[in-house]
Scaffold this motif. Structure first.
Motif, short mmCIF file in Angstrom:
data_model
loop_
_atom_site.label_atom_id
_atom_site.label_comp_id
_atom_site.label_asym_id
_atom_site.label_seq_id
_atom_site.Cartn_x
_atom_site.Cartn_y
_atom_site.Cartn_z
N SER A 55 0.84 -1.20 0.00
CA SER A 55 0.00 0.00 0.00
C SER A 55 0.87 1.25 0.00
N CYS A 59 -3.18 6.42 -0.56
CA CYS A 59 -4.21 5.56 -1.15
C CYS A 59 -5.37 5.34 -0.18
N CYS A 62 -6.48 1.68 0.07
CA CYS A 62 -5.54 0.87 0.85
C CYS A 62 -5.96 0.82 2.32
N LYS A 66 -6.60 -2.64 4.22
CA LYS A 66 -5.80 -3.02 5.39
C LYS A 66 -6.70 -3.32 6.59
N THR A 101 -1.76 0.01 -6.12
CA THR A 101 -2.03 -0.27 -4.72
C THR A 101 -3.51 -0.06 -4.46
N PRO A 102 -4.07 -0.82 -3.56
CA PRO A 102 -3.49 -1.92 -2.81
C PRO A 102 -3.38 -3.19 -3.65
#
Length: 133
Positions: A55, A59, A62, A66, A101-102
């Motif tokens: 990540s 972002c 992200c 997470k 990302t992610p």
């Protein structure tokens, strides 16, 4: 009239591409091959498997990915969860071929890539893949 028709065709093609791109984003694809070494990750593998998310700080997708992965893996003691900052680990990003990302990579207990998801993975797919590890 011809310009309007051409514009309409281009718009339709773009909409179809966007639809399939969005449909594909976040799906987990099986992939066998590359090994990532523990020292490259900066943490140890899990006893059964390891989930690695690449990540960046800017972002927003992200952050939700997470949180989701952390939530799903928090009760599983044999699954290791590792967060990697893509900006700080450019060599690893190049080696693993991270393009956006992610990106979440699922590793077996030896560190070999089993599957990956580009974009935020969906909860049901994440649970299904982790259960199959």
């Amino acid at each position: 009239m011809n310009n309007l028709f051409l514009l309409l065709i281009i718009f339709t093609i773009c909409c179809v591409y966007w639809f399939f791109y969005k449909l594909k984003k976040g799906t987990i694809k099986k992939n066998r091959g590359l090994q990532i070494i523990e020292s490259e990750l900066g943490d140890k593998y899990g006893k059964r498997a390891t989930v690695v998310i690449f990540s960046t700080t800017f972002c927003s997708e992200c952050r939700s990915a997470k949180a989701l992965i952390s939530d799903v893996t928090s009760t599983l003691s044999d699954i290791s969860y590792i967060e990697v900052d893509a900006e700080s680990n450019l060599e690893l990003v190049r080696k693993v071929d991270i393009r956006s990302t992610p990106t979440t990579i699922f590793l077996d207990k030896a560190g070999f890539e089993i599957a990956r998801a580009t974009g935020a993975p969906k909860r049901d797919q994440l649970i299904k893949v982790i259960a199959s590890l």
